[in-house]
Design a protein around this motif. Structure first.
Motif, PDB file in Angstrom:
ATOM      1  N   PRO A 268      -6.454  16.195  21.699  1.00 28.50           N
ATOM      2  CA  PRO A 268      -6.681  15.418  22.932  1.00 28.50           C
ATOM      3  C   PRO A 268      -5.453  14.593  23.281  1.00 28.50           C
ATOM      4  O   PRO A 268      -4.715  14.139  22.404  1.00 28.50           O
ATOM      5  N   LEU A 269      -5.220  14.427  24.568  1.00 29.52           N
ATOM      6  CA  LEU A 269      -4.066  13.669  25.025  1.00 29.52           C
ATOM      7  C   LEU A 269      -4.369  12.180  25.049  1.00 29.52           C
ATOM      8  O   LEU A 269      -5.517  11.764  25.223  1.00 29.52           O
ATOM      9  N   ASN A 270      -3.328  11.395  24.895  1.00 27.77           N
ATOM     10  CA  ASN A 270      -3.474   9.941  24.904  1.00 27.77           C
ATOM     11  C   ASN A 270      -3.325   9.397  26.319  1.00 27.77           C
ATOM     12  O   ASN A 270      -2.499   9.870  27.096  1.00 27.77           O
ATOM     13  N   ASP A 271      -4.142   8.424  26.632  1.00 24.56           N
ATOM     14  CA  ASP A 271      -4.049   7.706  27.906  1.00 24.56           C
ATOM     15  C   ASP A 271      -3.581   6.295  27.575  1.00 24.56           C
ATOM     16  O   ASP A 271      -4.377   5.438  27.196  1.00 24.56           O
ATOM     17  N   LEU A 272      -2.285   6.072  27.698  1.00 22.10           N
ATOM     18  CA  LEU A 272      -1.689   4.837  27.204  1.00 22.10           C
ATOM     19  C   LEU A 272      -1.313   3.897  28.340  1.00 22.10           C
ATOM     20  O   LEU A 272      -0.860   4.342  29.401  1.00 22.10           O
ATOM     21  N   PRO A 273      -1.468   2.605  28.134  1.00 27.30           N
ATOM     22  CA  PRO A 273      -1.035   1.634  29.155  1.00 27.30           C
ATOM     23  C   PRO A 273       0.488   1.522  29.173  1.00 27.30           C
ATOM     24  O   PRO A 273       1.157   1.756  28.164  1.00 27.30           O
ATOM     25  N   SER A 274       1.010   1.171  30.333  1.00 25.03           N
ATOM     26  CA  SER A 274       2.457   1.018  30.434  1.00 25.03           C
ATOM     27  C   SER A 274       2.785  -0.191  31.290  1.00 25.03           C
ATOM     28  O   SER A 274       1.993  -0.616  32.128  1.00 25.03           O
ATOM     29  N   GLU A 275       3.981  -0.715  31.061  1.00 27.10           N
ATOM     30  CA  GLU A 275       4.494  -1.833  31.841  1.00 27.10           C
ATOM     31  C   GLU A 275       5.868  -1.459  32.377  1.00 27.10           C
ATOM     32  O   GLU A 275       6.696  -0.907  31.646  1.00 27.10           O
ATOM     33  N   GLU A 276       6.097  -1.755  33.643  1.00 27.80           N
ATOM     34  CA  GLU A 276       7.415  -1.490  34.204  1.00 27.80           C
ATOM     35  C   GLU A 276       8.424  -2.475  33.622  1.00 27.80           C
ATOM     36  O   GLU A 276       8.122  -3.654  33.429  1.00 27.80           O
ATOM     37  N   PRO A 277       9.624  -1.986  33.322  1.00 28.81           N
ATOM     38  CA  PRO A 277      10.640  -2.903  32.774  1.00 28.81           C
ATOM     39  C   PRO A 277      11.068  -3.914  33.818  1.00 28.81           C
ATOM     40  O   PRO A 277      11.044  -3.642  35.023  1.00 28.81           O
ATOM     41  N   PRO A 278      11.486  -5.096  33.400  1.00 25.87           N
ATOM     42  CA  PRO A 278      11.920  -6.123  34.362  1.00 25.87           C
ATOM     43  C   PRO A 278      13.250  -5.740  35.008  1.00 25.87           C
ATOM     44  O   PRO A 278      14.059  -5.007  34.432  1.00 25.87           O
ATOM     45  N   GLU A 279      13.473  -6.246  36.199  1.00 20.97           N
ATOM     46  CA  GLU A 279      14.754  -6.049  36.874  1.00 20.97           C
ATOM     47  C   GLU A 279      15.833  -6.856  36.140  1.00 20.97           C
ATOM     48  O   GLU A 279      15.603  -7.998  35.735  1.00 20.97           O
ATOM     49  N   PRO A 280      17.006  -6.280  35.945  1.00 26.20           N
ATOM     50  CA  PRO A 280      18.073  -7.045  35.284  1.00 26.20           C
ATOM     51  C   PRO A 280      18.547  -8.208  36.150  1.00 26.20           C
ATOM     52  O   PRO A 280      18.531  -8.134  37.385  1.00 26.20           O
ATOM     53  N   THR A 281      18.931  -9.265  35.501  1.00 20.95           N
ATOM     54  CA  THR A 281      19.488 -10.417  36.215  1.00 20.95           C
ATOM     55  C   THR A 281      20.966 -10.172  36.498  1.00 20.95           C
ATOM     56  O   THR A 281      21.580  -9.242  35.977  1.00 20.95           O
ATOM     57  N   VAL A 282      21.531 -11.011  37.348  1.00 19.67           N
ATOM     58  CA  VAL A 282      22.961 -10.928  37.633  1.00 19.67           C
ATOM     59  C   VAL A 282      23.662 -12.058  36.887  1.00 19.67           C
ATOM     60  O   VAL A 282      23.429 -13.239  37.164  1.00 19.67           O
ATOM     61  N   ASP A 283      24.471 -11.687  35.910  1.00 23.53           N
ATOM     62  CA  ASP A 283      25.204 -12.669  35.104  1.00 23.53           C
ATOM     63  C   ASP A 283      26.543 -12.031  34.740  1.00 23.53           C
ATOM     64  O   ASP A 283      26.662 -11.330  33.743  1.00 23.53           O
ATOM     65  N   LEU A 284      27.545 -12.238  35.578  1.00 19.17           N
ATOM     66  CA  LEU A 284      28.831 -11.560  35.424  1.00 19.17           C
ATOM     67  C   LEU A 284      29.809 -12.435  34.653  1.00 19.17           C
ATOM     68  O   LEU A 284      29.968 -13.619  34.968  1.00 19.17           O
ATOM     69  N   PRO A 285      30.460 -11.865  33.645  1.00 21.35           N
ATOM     70  CA  PRO A 285      31.426 -12.653  32.867  1.00 21.35           C
ATOM     71  C   PRO A 285      32.715 -12.866  33.645  1.00 21.35           C
ATOM     72  O   PRO A 285      33.018 -12.164  34.616  1.00 21.35           O
ATOM     73  N   ASP A 286      33.495 -13.841  33.214  1.00 26.11           N
ATOM     74  CA  ASP A 286      34.806 -14.120  33.801  1.00 26.11           C
ATOM     75  C   ASP A 286      35.842 -13.860  32.715  1.00 26.11           C
ATOM     76  O   ASP A 286      36.042 -14.673  31.816  1.00 26.11           O
ATOM     77  N   VAL A 287      36.479 -12.694  32.794  1.00 27.09           N
ATOM     78  CA  VAL A 287      37.368 -12.243  31.719  1.00 27.09           C
ATOM     79  C   VAL A 287      38.708 -11.851  32.319  1.00 27.09           C
ATOM     80  O   VAL A 287      38.771 -11.263  33.404  1.00 27.09           O
ATOM     81  N   ALA A 288      39.772 -12.145  31.610  1.00 26.33           N
ATOM     82  CA  ALA A 288      41.109 -11.756  32.060  1.00 26.33           C
ATOM     83  C   ALA A 288      41.221 -10.238  32.114  1.00 26.33           C
ATOM     84  O   ALA A 288      40.620  -9.524  31.295  1.00 26.33           O
ATOM     85  N   LEU A 289      41.990  -9.737  33.061  1.00 18.77           N
ATOM     86  CA  LEU A 289      42.090  -8.298  33.284  1.00 18.77           C
ATOM     87  C   LEU A 289      42.565  -7.553  32.046  1.00 18.77           C
ATOM     88  O   LEU A 289      41.959  -6.539  31.651  1.00 18.77           O
ATOM     89  N   ASP A 290      43.631  -8.027  31.403  1.00 19.08           N
ATOM     90  CA  ASP A 290      44.156  -7.282  30.248  1.00 19.08           C
ATOM     91  C   ASP A 290      43.170  -7.291  29.090  1.00 19.08           C
ATOM     92  O   ASP A 290      42.992  -6.280  28.404  1.00 19.08           O
ATOM     93  N   GLU A 291      42.495  -8.425  28.883  1.00 18.90           N
ATOM     94  CA  GLU A 291      41.499  -8.491  27.817  1.00 18.90           C
ATOM     95  C   GLU A 291      40.345  -7.530  28.092  1.00 18.90           C
ATOM     96  O   GLU A 291      39.879  -6.815  27.196  1.00 18.90           O
ATOM     97  N   ALA A 292      39.887  -7.497  29.339  1.00 13.93           N
ATOM     98  CA  ALA A 292      38.788  -6.609  29.707  1.00 13.93           C
ATOM     99  C   ALA A 292      39.195  -5.147  29.554  1.00 13.93           C
ATOM    100  O   ALA A 292      38.441  -4.331  29.002  1.00 13.93           O
ATOM    101  N   PHE A 293      40.372  -4.797  30.034  1.00 17.09           N
ATOM    102  CA  PHE A 293      40.832  -3.412  29.959  1.00 17.09           C
ATOM    103  C   PHE A 293      40.922  -2.951  28.509  1.00 17.09           C
ATOM    104  O   PHE A 293      40.439  -1.869  28.155  1.00 17.09           O
TER     105      PHE A 293
END
Length: 720
Positions: free
Chosen positions: A360-385
C-alpha cells in the motif's frame, strides 16, 4: 526492520494464514520504500515518460530509446547511498556493478558511466575518507570491467555529512532486434541463474536502504553491504553477449535489491504468470544457508534468465565457457502463484503480483519550504573571487576523474572535465569484434551521443522547486554547449525521511520542478530511481534531484570549453544579478531569492546547440556553479586567456541558468541567432596570453593560468 503491523495484517488477510519466516522477510524487503516506492510513487505521475524515440519506458531494469530504426541505446540510473556510507569502497563499487547489470538485462552492451557524488564539508576528515573510498571503488570496478566513466559531478554540502549520495548512470548500445525485457513470457520455460555463487552478503539490503542511518551504522549495518567482484562481472558481460548472439534469452532480470526473491518475483509479476522455484538448486558459496538467506542475499554479479527448455544445455555451456556458475532453479507456470520450496518444504506461496506490487502507498503530510530571506554579504572583490574559484564545489574535479578510465572502448570524443561528454557512435564495422560476437558494441550509426549528469544541492536546498527546474535546464544547456539536443533523461530522486512533513515537502518540490522543466524542454523522463530515508543523526540531506540527460548531434566534434585565444567573447542569456543558491552566498553565509528559470529555455537550448555547431564558433562554456567567475576562469589555459568586463559583483557570481559564454569569430551571427530568444552581451576578447584579466564595476583582477590552476586544484592538493 520487521513488517509494520498494518502490512502484516494485510498479508495475513490475503494469504489466509500467518506468513512463514521466509515470506515475512521477502515481503519486508519487497514492500520496503527502496523497492516499492511507497512514499514517492504517488508523485511520479508528474513526469512525462513517452516520446517519439521511447521504446521501453519506466518499469524495466533500464529504459530503451531509439537512435534510428536499427540502433537503440539503453539508459538507467541507480543509487547506492547507504552502502557507501557504511563501506565506501564496496558500496560504490557494487553501485557500478548493479547499473551495468541493469544494462545487460535489456540486451545491451554498456558503453559509458556517469557518477554523481555528494559529500559533507570537504574540510571534514570523514568526508574526505568517504570521498577517497567511493572514488577508489568506482574506479577499480569500472576500470576492471572495461566500461568508461565519461562524466558526472562531485558536490559538497554540510548536510551530506551523515549520509553521502552515490548516484550512477549507465548508457548501453543495442541492436533493435536484440532488446530483452524483464517480463516472463511463457509457462514451461525454465528460470536459470547465471553468475557468482550466492553467499550471505547483502542480506536485508533493501530494507536497510529504507531506514535512516544511525550513529552505529558503519559497524552494525556492514553485513547489509554487498561485496563486488569486477572480474566476474566482466565475464558476465561477455557471457550475456554470447547468450544474446545465440538467441537463448527469453527474458532477463539482474539480481539487485532483495536478491533472487526480488528478481524472480518481479519477472513473474510483470508477465502475469507464476513460477515454482527450488531454492536448494541455487549454487552457493557458503554451507548451511537457509531459505530466507538464499532468497534475499544480494550477492553480486548474478543474472536470472528465462530460457526455453531446449536451450538450457546451451546456456550451461556458455556459462561454463566463461567460468560462471549456472543453476536451473525452477520454471514459469500458469496462474499467479509465486512458490518457493526448500528441501521439500514450501517456504513461500503467495500471489506473485501481490508480493511484487501489493504494497500500500503512503499518504504523507507535507509542508512547503519557507522563502529564503535576502541577506547579502559585503565582501571585497578579490576575496570573493578567490573563495569561489577555489571552493571544492567549483574547483577542478581532475583528482576524481583522472582515476577513471574514460577512453576504454575508443568512443570518447569529449571526456570528463567538459560541460558534457560526447561519445562517437560510428558506422558498423565490416568485421565483428570477435568470431562469436557480432554485437551492439560494433553497431555504429555515424552520430554523436552526448551525456550530462548532476545536480546542485545549493540550489535545491535554497528553493526545491525552482532549484530542480534549474537542474534540468542546466543539464540541457551542458548538452547544447557541445552542439547536442536532448533526447531523453533519467533521474535519481534523493530525499531525507519522508515522514517529516518539511522533508517531504522539499521532496515534492524537486519532483514537480524536475517534471515541469523536463516537460517544458520536451525531454521524456524514461526511467529513474528514488532513494529516501537519507537521514542520520546529522539531519536530512538536501533534496537532491540528480538528472542524467542524453543528447544527440551530427558527428562527434564539439567546441571545447576552453578559450582558443582568437575570438570575441559573448555572454548569451545576458547578465543576471540574483544570487540565491550561489556558491558565493554559501562561502559567506548569505541568502537571497532563487533566480527564475528563463521562460524561453527550450528555444535557448536549441539555439545554443546550433551556434555551438557553427564553423565560426571556437569555444562554448555554460555558466553554472560559481557563475561567470568560474566560467571565465575555466576558459583560461596555459596558452590562451580572457580579457573581460562584468558590470557588478552580483553579475559575476550569479548562477542563473540558461546562459553560456561563446567565443566566436562572427559575433553578428550569434546575435542574429539569439535575436528573438535571449539577450547577448559582449564580455571582451579571448587572448593568447594564458591569463585572466577581469574588470568588475571599475575594479580589476588579474591572474595567470598557473595561479588559477593552483586555486582550482584544491582536491588534488589536499588529497594526493
Amino acid at each position: 526492520m520487521p513488517l509494520a503491523d498494518a502490512d502484516r495484517e494485510r498479508i495475513v488477510d490475503e494469504l489466509g494464514r500467518d506468513p512463514t519466516r521466509a515470506e515475512s522477510a521477502l515481503f519486508e524487503n519487497l514492500w520496503s520504500e527502496h523497492c516499492a516506492y511507497r512514499s514517492s510513487l504517488p508523485l511520479l505521475s508528474a513526469f512525462e515518460t513517452e516520446g517519439e524515440g521511447v521504446v521501453v519506458g519506466p518499469g524495466d531494469d533500464a529504459a530503451v530509446v531509439a537512435l534510428d530504426d536499427d540502433t537503440y541505446v539503453t539508459f538507467g540510473v541507480e543509487s547506492h547511498n547507504h552502502p557507501s556510507y557504511v563501506d565506501p569502497y564496496d558500496g560504490a563499487a557494487t553501485g557500478v556493478g548493479g547499473i551495468v547489470r541493469d544494462t545487460l538485462s535489456m540486451g545491451a552492451y554498456p558503453i559509458a558511466l556517469a557518477d554523481c557524488l555528494y559529500f559533507g564539508d570537504f574540510d571534514a576528515e570523514h568526508s574526505r575518507y568517504l570521498l577517497d573510498g567511493v572514488v577508489e571503488g568506482i574506479s577499480d570496478y569500472g576500470n576492471s570491467i572495461g566500461v568508461p566513466t565519461v562524466g558526472g559531478s562531485t558536490a559538497f554540502h554540510p548536510d551530506y555529512e551523515g549520509n553521502p549520495l552515490v548516484n550512477v548512470a549507465c548508457v548501453g548500445l543495442v541492436d533493435a532486434d536484440r532488446v530483452v525485457t524483464a517480463d516472463a513470457k511463457r509457462p514451461g520455460n525454465e528460470l536459470v541463474l547465471v553468475g557468482n555463487a550466492t553467499g550471505r552478503d547483502g542480506l536485508g539490503g533493501a530494507s536497510f536502504a529504507s531506514e535512516d542511518l544511525d550513529e552505529d551504522a558503519e559497524t552494525e549495518d556492514r553485513p547489509a553491504v554487498q561485496v563486488g567482484d569486477p572480474y566476474t562481472e566482466k565475464l558476465l558481460v561477455e557471457a550475456n553477449e554470447e547468450l544474446l548472439d545465440r538467441d537463448l534469452l527469453v527474458a532477463a532480470r539482474d539480481l539487485g535489491a532483495a536478491g533472487l526473491g526480488g528478481a524472480s518475483s518481479e519477472m513473474i509479476a510483470k508477465g502475469r504468470l507464476g513460477c515454482e522455484i527450488d531454492l536448494e538448486r541455487v549454487h552457493q558459496r557458503e554451507e548451511g544457508m537457509n531459505a530466507m538467506e538464499i532468497l534475499l542475499a544480494e550477492s553480486q554479479e548474478r543474472m536470472c534468465y528465462e530460457v526455453a527448455p531446449e536451450d538450457v544445455d546451451e546456456v550451461r555451456d556458455v556459462a561454463e565457457k566463461y567460468d560462471l556458475g549456472c543453476s536451473v532453479i525452477g520454471e514459469v507456470t500458469d496462474g499467479n502463484r509465486y512458490v518457493a520450496r526448500f528441501e521439500g518444504d514450501v517456504v513461500v506461496d503467495a500471489p506473485a503480483e501481490f508480493l511484487a506490487d501489493g504494497a500500500p502507498l503512503n499518504d504523507l503530510p507535507s509542508e512547503e519550504p519557507p522563502e529564503p530571506t535576502v541577506d547579502l554579504p559585503d565582501v571585497a572583490l578579490d576575496e570573493a573571487f578567490e573563495a569561489v574559484v577555489g571552493s571544492p564545489n567549483t574547483a577542478s574535479k581532475r583528482w576524481v576523474y583522472r582515476q577513471y578510465d574514460h577512453e576504454v572502448g575508443a568512443r570518447t570524443a569529449t571526456g570528463p572535465g567538459d560541460d558534457a561528454a560526447v561519445l562517437a557512435v560510428r558506422e558498423a564495422n565490416a568485421e565483428p569484434r570477435s568470431a562469436d560476437k557480432s554485437n551492439g558494441e560494433n553497431r555504429e550509426t555515424g552520430q554523436g551521443l552526448a551525456l550530462a549528469a548532476g545536480a546542485s544541492p545549493n540550489w535545491t536546498a535554497t528553493a526545491p522547486y525552482e532549484g530542480a527546474r534549474a537542474v534540468a535546464v542546466e543539464n540541457a544547456t551542458n548538452l547544447a554547449a557541445k552542439g547536442a539536443t536532448p533526447l531523453a533523461a533519467v533521474d535519481c530522486l534523493n530525499g531525507g525521511n519522508p515522514e517529516k512533513p518539511d522533508v517531504y515537502g522539499g521532496f515534492e518540490g524537486i519532483v514537480d520542478g524536475l517534471a515541469d522543466a523536463c516537460a517544458d524542454l520536451d525531454v521524456p523522463v524514461v526511467g529513474g530511481n528514488v532513494s529516501l530515508y537519507n537521514d542520520s543523526v546529522a539531519g536530512p540531506i538536501p533534496p537532491t534531484p540528480t538528472l542524467a540527460v542524453l543528447g544527440t548531434k551530427s558527428g562527434y566534434d564539439a567546441p571545447p570549453a576552453s578559450s582558443q585565444g582568437e575570438g570575441t567573447l559573448l555572454l548569451v542569456g545576458g547578465h543576471r544579478e540574483e544570487l540565491g543558491g550561489s556558491e558565493y552566498l554559501a562561502q559567506f553565509d548569505g541568502s537571497d531569492t532563487f533566480p527564475a528559470v528563463p521562460a524561453d529555455a527550450p528555444a535557448f537550448v536549441e539555439t545554443l546547440a546550433d551556434v555551438a555547431d557553427a564553423r565560426e564558433t571556437l569555444a562554448v562554456h555554460d555558466v553554472s556553479d560559481g557563475g561567470l567567475a568560474v566560467a571565465l576562469a575555466e576558459l583560461v589555459t596555459d596558452e590562451t586567456g580572457v580579457d573581460a568586463t562584468v558590470p557588478s559583483l552580483d553579475a559575476l557570481f550569479s548562477e542563473a541558468v540558461g546562459r553560456a559564454v561563446v567565443e566566436t569569430e562572427d559575433p553578428g551571427a550569434v546575435r542574429e541567432a539569439f535575436e528573438d530568444v535571449a539577450p547577448v552581451v559582449e564580455l571582451g576578447e579571448a587572448t593568447a596570453e594564458g591569463a585572466l584579466d577581469l574588470s568588475v564595476d571599475g575594479e580589476t583582477l588579474a591572474y595567470d593560468a598557473a595561479e588559477i590552476r593552483e586555486r582550482r586544484d584544491v582536491l588534488a592538493r589536499e588529497l594526493d
